[in-house]
Design a protein around this motif. Sequence first.
Motif, PDB file in Angstrom:
ATOM      1  N   GLU A 783       0.846  -1.323   0.010  1.00 60.73           N
ATOM      2  CA  GLU A 783       0.000   0.153  -0.026  1.00 60.73           C
ATOM      3  C   GLU A 783       0.880   1.260   0.155  1.00 60.73           C
ATOM      4  O   GLU A 783       1.554   1.508   0.810  1.00 60.73           O
ATOM      5  CB  GLU A 783      -1.036   0.030   1.246  1.00 60.73           C
ATOM      6  CG  GLU A 783      -1.663   1.206   1.296  1.00 60.73           C
ATOM      7  CD  GLU A 783      -3.294   0.786   1.712  1.00 60.73           C
ATOM      8  OE1 GLU A 783      -4.022   1.623   1.515  1.00 60.73           O
ATOM      9  OE2 GLU A 783      -3.328   0.088   2.519  1.00 60.73           O
ATOM     10  N   GLY A 788      -2.772   4.049  -2.850  1.00 62.89           N
ATOM     11  CA  GLY A 788      -3.464   3.090  -2.431  1.00 62.89           C
ATOM     12  C   GLY A 788      -2.793   1.811  -2.758  1.00 62.89           C
ATOM     13  O   GLY A 788      -1.489   1.713  -2.906  1.00 62.89           O
ATOM     14  N   PRO A 789      -3.600   0.775  -2.489  1.00 71.24           N
ATOM     15  CA  PRO A 789      -2.971  -0.652  -3.036  1.00 71.24           C
ATOM     16  C   PRO A 789      -2.277  -0.742  -4.107  1.00 71.24           C
ATOM     17  O   PRO A 789      -3.059  -0.499  -5.106  1.00 71.24           O
ATOM     18  CB  PRO A 789      -4.015  -1.569  -2.367  1.00 71.24           C
ATOM     19  CG  PRO A 789      -4.821  -0.723  -1.679  1.00 71.24           C
ATOM     20  CD  PRO A 789      -4.851   0.577  -2.251  1.00 71.24           C
ATOM     21  N   ALA A 863      -2.684  -4.392   5.087  1.00 73.22           N
ATOM     22  CA  ALA A 863      -1.784  -3.448   4.726  1.00 73.22           C
ATOM     23  C   ALA A 863      -0.956  -4.046   3.524  1.00 73.22           C
ATOM     24  O   ALA A 863      -0.305  -3.020   2.596  1.00 73.22           O
ATOM     25  CB  ALA A 863      -1.041  -2.868   5.618  1.00 73.22           C
ATOM     26  N   GLU A 864      -0.552  -5.296   3.675  1.00 70.61           N
ATOM     27  CA  GLU A 864       0.564  -5.754   2.828  1.00 70.61           C
ATOM     28  C   GLU A 864       0.481  -7.209   2.497  1.00 70.61           C
ATOM     29  O   GLU A 864       0.076  -7.850   3.780  1.00 70.61           O
ATOM     30  CB  GLU A 864       1.970  -5.188   3.272  1.00 70.61           C
ATOM     31  CG  GLU A 864       3.087  -5.567   2.375  1.00 70.61           C
ATOM     32  CD  GLU A 864       4.275  -4.870   3.053  1.00 70.61           C
ATOM     33  OE1 GLU A 864       5.424  -5.205   2.194  1.00 70.61           O
ATOM     34  OE2 GLU A 864       4.345  -4.484   4.132  1.00 70.61           O
ATOM     35  N   ARG A 899      -8.002   4.433  -0.137  1.00 74.12           N
ATOM     36  CA  ARG A 899      -8.612   2.984  -1.068  1.00 74.12           C
ATOM     37  C   ARG A 899     -10.101   3.533  -1.649  1.00 74.12           C
ATOM     38  O   ARG A 899     -10.729   2.555  -2.310  1.00 74.12           O
ATOM     39  CB  ARG A 899      -8.887   2.064   0.095  1.00 74.12           C
ATOM     40  CG  ARG A 899      -7.624   1.535   0.501  1.00 74.12           C
ATOM     41  CD  ARG A 899      -7.606   0.228   0.951  1.00 74.12           C
ATOM     42  NE  ARG A 899      -6.421  -0.632   1.433  1.00 74.12           N
ATOM     43  CZ  ARG A 899      -6.259  -1.723   1.885  1.00 74.12           C
ATOM     44  NH1 ARG A 899      -7.456  -2.598   1.634  1.00 74.12           N
ATOM     45  NH2 ARG A 899      -5.324  -2.090   2.313  1.00 74.12           N
TER      46      ARG A 899
END
Length: 910
Positions: A783, A788-789, A863-864, A899
């Motif tokens: 992210e 964002g992602p 988050a990841e 997001r």
Amino acid sequence: MAAYPADYDFHVVLRDGGLARIRPVVPEDADKMEAMFRRMGRESLYHRFFSHKSDVTDEEIQYFSTVDYDDRMAFVAEIGRDIVAVGRYDRMEPGSHAAEVAFEVEDAHHGRGLGSHLLSHLTNYARNNGVTAFRAFVLPENYPMMRLFRGSGYRMKRGMGEGIYEVEFPVELSEEALRVESAHEQQAVANSLLPLFYPRSVAIIGASRDANSIGGRLMRNVLDARFNGAVFPVNPGAPAVGSVKAYRSVLDIPDPIDVAVVVVPSKYAIQVVEECAQKGVKGLVVISAGFSETGESGTALEDDLRDAVQVAGMRMIGPNCMGMLNTDPAVNLDLTFAPTFPPRGNVAMSSQSGALGIAILDYADQLEIGISSFVSVGNKADVSSNDLLLYWEGDPSTDVILLYVESFGQPRRFARIARRIGKTKPIVAVKSGRTSAGARAASSHTGALASVEVAVSALFRQAGVIRVDTLEQMFEAASLLANQPLPKGRRVAVLTNAGGPGILAVDALESEGLHVPEFSEALQTRLQEHLSADASVRNPVDMIASAGPDQYRACLEAMLESDEVDSVIVIFIPTSPGALEPIHRVVHETAAATTSDKTLITVFMEADAGEIPAAKPGEPKLPTYTFPEPAARALARAARYHEWRQRPEGEYVTFDDLDVEKAQAVIWDALPRLGAEGGWLEPDEAEQVLAAFGINQAASRVAATREEAVEAAREIGGPVVLKVIAPSALHKSDVGGIVLDVEGDDAVGKAFDQVTSVVDDAEGALVQEFVGEGHEVIVGMSEDPSFGPLIAFGLGGVFVELIGDVAFRIHPLTDLDAEEMIGEVKSARLLDGYRGGPAGDVAALRETLLRLSALVEELPEVAEFDLNPVKVLEPGNGLRVVDLRMRVRPVPQRWLPSRKDIPAAQMRAR
């Protein structure tokens, strides 16, 4: 009671171009809400309360202004310092997924779109807090409220009971609801900027008698451009500036003012803005520097400046900018201090750099690229590139948009807007700072591979923006896009009077992915009829140095009439003094006479560009380049852009078998253990989250002891893999924490001892099914705080960072994004069975990418993650996730601005 949702605080643009602030209600709003109710008419109060009320009780005000931000939620809309509208919902009962919704809008502000904005914010908040449907009870004569619901784009059901309509609709953001919100956004933002582009009067606050000062140059430019409105210099120390009567303050000007240009020291800027607000100025262009570009104190001053502007309902360009201009003869507006006013044309441009803006206007003038309007956005405290895109989307004078960008404020909003506009108007962008960010420190393979540069590239690719590396390349592309139809394909004909430039052109075209096909015998015969026997007519067509205007005309006509090519590049090297003019003339005459829709560009290799004649009035303007390479670059970019416009939109795929609540429960149970900053889930927790989203994994068990490892291997059956579990072992293969293909009790026990001995903080081992066959790929998400992602896909497994063969896209993914990601990596052919090797189950891989995008959408706490390696088995056998790491963190109100893109939320409030 949930915490106050501070992230849900926005300034929005209303339908008529005015501004309002929408934020969650707080108990301190009681007095303002009571004042609003007192200003509402009897009919409005009757529509809201279903009874005639002359007053609202203290208990009612207390109830309306106090919510728990969960079962009861309300947003207020402020204009200036007054609350003028409220939207609220109350769950039908605790834990229910349905809520009753209601709105109050002060009579004086009906029809401005406040209800639509409040509905958009309420539905977004509700979606993130477990509410799936809204119900409203509406009196039949309450036509404005029924219009609000009908025009929202939500799928509405309506029934009548006891003389009252009951309206129900799901709060899920449908494509129609997004289309409606986006249309409202475009109309509102364009209306808010119209006074800046077409003012009837302008005040230059800080106009100067010093011709070399910025205030002096601004005053001179607005007069030299022959602005069609009234100009009022403001200078307390001069009775007149440039022979025009000056005023001590904008408040002293007797006429109304649409736009004020502010050229005063930054410490006086807020005072000037407050005076402009009192005067009723609609738009500001703040040239003054000394704000966020100078550091913390300047940032605080800029925040105060923006607050003053937004509370007053004005729009502001800048600060720290060089101004704006509009070449439309209806206004002839030059509010810059640049030395050049460009020719009129169909290219609009925004520059974040003021200094570069001056050079850009000068360069455009030299290249005879006509400008419709230009804006130097500076620090973008208010008006941003996104706002300008929305204005230029509906501007009939603009066909091409150019952007020089140093930073993005709302990348998700940019992507949505640019993707829509790009279907009709090309957007060309230079993004500076490509190498300064570098790779950020990360604890996953995906994080190490991701960067701001990667994010920008993914953003532009998905939005159809034509990315160029330099300003020179920007104008190369603009010259073609502004003056020629897009190439319908990649086939290019090259017509030249010299072999060397023809070869250079072919090399450049082929290296850019274009095709220079050999002509058919029929076309070669037609060309040969007009040329000497020494000419080459296969493509490129080398007419040799003796070719003159007649040969150029005949061959160009044949190429333009042929269906064997999509574009034509005409190259000419003068072989004698004065030779250029007749060739230039005949090429333009041929272009004017043809009915072909082919792309035609020219390369006149003339050292003195001043000798290239200008096109005559009425003649088509052909893009002209000095060398073949820039011509090939521009043509290739135009061809790729045309292909992007022709491709299908792609769809966001939904899955019916997701167990979102189970995945949420796993994460919420883990968060208290991980603390305020979050952390990595345990392997079994991460596996449960993936399983809830239908993603296949290798069977595994967690073992804390040697005995547990042996028992786990027996339960799994067959050969297994053992991997150390330890906080320090982020990449297990780097520390020797993996043993592959182990079978039997003794072997498993020894493998457990081995992997747990390589680090001091081993907590046990993961015992996992050994998947020996299949192609190793990585799928991950990292992210970026602004973009964002970022979802990554690549081949290579543990070697992915070494090979670097990875494709990135910004979440959310469409089915087309997933397909293109897989095909984009250089080693993708391995999945097709390269040179007789086993193929991979590409359909299963594509579905997994889309399921992971759904995971990112539904679980903002994630988050990841790294799925590395993933073994892609042969077609029909799916895939197996072999190794998995997932990092989570708490998310208040389960909503992250990075997001979500809400068209109704144009500007974050401080």
